[in-house]
Design a protein around this motif. Structure first.
Motif, PDB file in Angstrom:
ATOM      1  N   TYR A 120       0.634  -1.043   0.047  1.00  0.00           N
ATOM      2  CA  TYR A 120       0.376  -0.040   0.294  1.00  0.00           C
ATOM      3  C   TYR A 120       1.078   1.417   0.091  1.00  0.00           C
ATOM      4  O   TYR A 120       1.206   2.133   0.888  1.00  0.00           O
ATOM      5  N   SER A 121       1.644   1.113  -0.504  1.00  0.00           N
ATOM      6  CA  SER A 121       2.344   2.516  -1.142  1.00  0.00           C
ATOM      7  C   SER A 121       2.126   3.296  -2.512  1.00  0.00           C
ATOM      8  O   SER A 121       1.681   1.963  -3.346  1.00  0.00           O
ATOM      9  N   ASN A 122       3.213   4.645  -2.650  1.00  0.00           N
ATOM     10  CA  ASN A 122       3.105   3.975  -4.110  1.00  0.00           C
ATOM     11  C   ASN A 122       3.886   5.044  -4.794  1.00  0.00           C
ATOM     12  O   ASN A 122       4.435   5.785  -3.468  1.00  0.00           O
ATOM     13  N   ILE A 123       5.136   5.686  -5.476  1.00  0.00           N
ATOM     14  CA  ILE A 123       5.990   6.162  -5.676  1.00  0.00           C
ATOM     15  C   ILE A 123       5.214   7.082  -7.217  1.00  0.00           C
ATOM     16  O   ILE A 123       4.510   6.712  -8.350  1.00  0.00           O
ATOM     17  N   SER A 124       6.359   8.600  -6.653  1.00  0.00           N
ATOM     18  CA  SER A 124       5.230   9.818  -7.257  1.00  0.00           C
ATOM     19  C   SER A 124       6.529  10.748  -7.986  1.00  0.00           C
ATOM     20  O   SER A 124       7.716  10.689  -7.069  1.00  0.00           O
ATOM     21  N   ILE A 125       6.187  10.640  -9.491  1.00  0.00           N
ATOM     22  CA  ILE A 125       6.606  12.667  -9.340  1.00  0.00           C
ATOM     23  C   ILE A 125       6.162  13.359  -9.016  1.00  0.00           C
ATOM     24  O   ILE A 125       4.875  13.806  -9.843  1.00  0.00           O
ATOM     25  N   PHE A 126       6.885  14.474  -8.356  1.00  0.00           N
ATOM     26  CA  PHE A 126       5.438  15.885  -8.481  1.00  0.00           C
ATOM     27  C   PHE A 126       6.599  16.949  -8.724  1.00  0.00           C
ATOM     28  O   PHE A 126       7.672  17.378  -9.169  1.00  0.00           O
ATOM     29  N   ASP A 127       6.041  18.089  -9.624  1.00  0.00           N
ATOM     30  CA  ASP A 127       6.473  19.079 -10.598  1.00  0.00           C
ATOM     31  C   ASP A 127       6.060  20.529 -10.205  1.00  0.00           C
ATOM     32  O   ASP A 127       5.057  21.168 -10.443  1.00  0.00           O
ATOM     33  N   VAL A 128       7.027  21.026  -9.053  1.00  0.00           N
ATOM     34  CA  VAL A 128       5.848  21.631  -8.663  1.00  0.00           C
ATOM     35  C   VAL A 128       7.483  23.132  -8.254  1.00  0.00           C
ATOM     36  O   VAL A 128       9.040  22.786  -8.283  1.00  0.00           O
ATOM     37  N   ALA A 129       6.952  24.277  -7.541  1.00  0.00           N
ATOM     38  CA  ALA A 129       7.725  25.374  -8.020  1.00  0.00           C
ATOM     39  C   ALA A 129       8.677  25.718  -6.999  1.00  0.00           C
ATOM     40  O   ALA A 129       9.936  25.872  -6.905  1.00  0.00           O
ATOM     41  N   SER A 130       8.195  25.178  -6.053  1.00  0.00           N
ATOM     42  CA  SER A 130       9.536  24.880  -5.121  1.00  0.00           C
ATOM     43  C   SER A 130       9.614  23.759  -3.402  1.00  0.00           C
ATOM     44  O   SER A 130       8.292  23.148  -3.885  1.00  0.00           O
ATOM     45  N   ASN A 131      10.170  23.791  -2.558  1.00  0.00           N
ATOM     46  CA  ASN A 131      10.020  23.079  -1.462  1.00  0.00           C
ATOM     47  C   ASN A 131       8.461  23.165  -0.903  1.00  0.00           C
ATOM     48  O   ASN A 131       8.126  22.311  -0.310  1.00  0.00           O
ATOM     49  N   GLU A 132       8.323  24.524  -0.702  1.00  0.00           N
ATOM     50  CA  GLU A 132       7.287  25.088   0.463  1.00  0.00           C
ATOM     51  C   GLU A 132       6.447  23.854  -0.432  1.00  0.00           C
ATOM     52  O   GLU A 132       5.729  24.022   0.328  1.00  0.00           O
ATOM     53  N   GLU A 133       6.117  24.225  -1.627  1.00  0.00           N
ATOM     54  CA  GLU A 133       4.997  23.999  -2.324  1.00  0.00           C
ATOM     55  C   GLU A 133       4.452  22.314  -2.328  1.00  0.00           C
ATOM     56  O   GLU A 133       3.519  22.247  -1.604  1.00  0.00           O
TER      57      GLU A 133
END
Ligand SMILES: O=C(O)C[C@H]1C=CC(=O)O1
Length: 96
Positions: free
Chosen positions: A50-63
């Motif tokens: 019950y796990s996922n591997i995801s790729i995020f494309d965001v503007a900053s660490n904070e986002e």
């Protein structure tokens, strides 16, 4: 900025099934909204877990931090984040 994120979900065994189903439904909508915005670029189930591997494309660490803390399942997750840089040998135009 690209991030590799692993999420391991541990819903408490004593959580009522109806409550778990409701949280999962809200989580799915939250995830799919971010996918449509292009911020949650990939999501893959880890086979047998019950796990996922995801790729995020965001503007900053904070986002990214804000997005992850907003996950309805966040209180029941272990989350591991790795920041990614474009590899100098990559032939793909869309991985930065
Ligand atoms: O099922 C999961 O991996 C946890 C979470 C992440 C997206 C979603 O819809 O649920």
């Amino acid at each position: 900025m690209l991030f590799h994120v692993r999420m391991d979900v541990h819903i408490p065994l004593d959580m009522p099934a109806e409550q778990a189903a409701e949280i999962k439904a809200v989580e799915k909508a939250y995830s799919q909204d971010l996918q449509r915005q292009g911020k949650w670029r990939h999501i893959w189930r880890v086979t047998g877990q019950y796990s996922n591997i995801s790729i995020f494309d965001v503007a900053s660490n904070e986002e990214l931090h804000t997005i992850l803390q907003g996950l309805p399942l966040y209180p029941y997750m272990d989350v591991e984040v790795m920041a990614l840089n474009r590899h100098p040998s990559s032939v793909r135009d869309d991985d930065s």
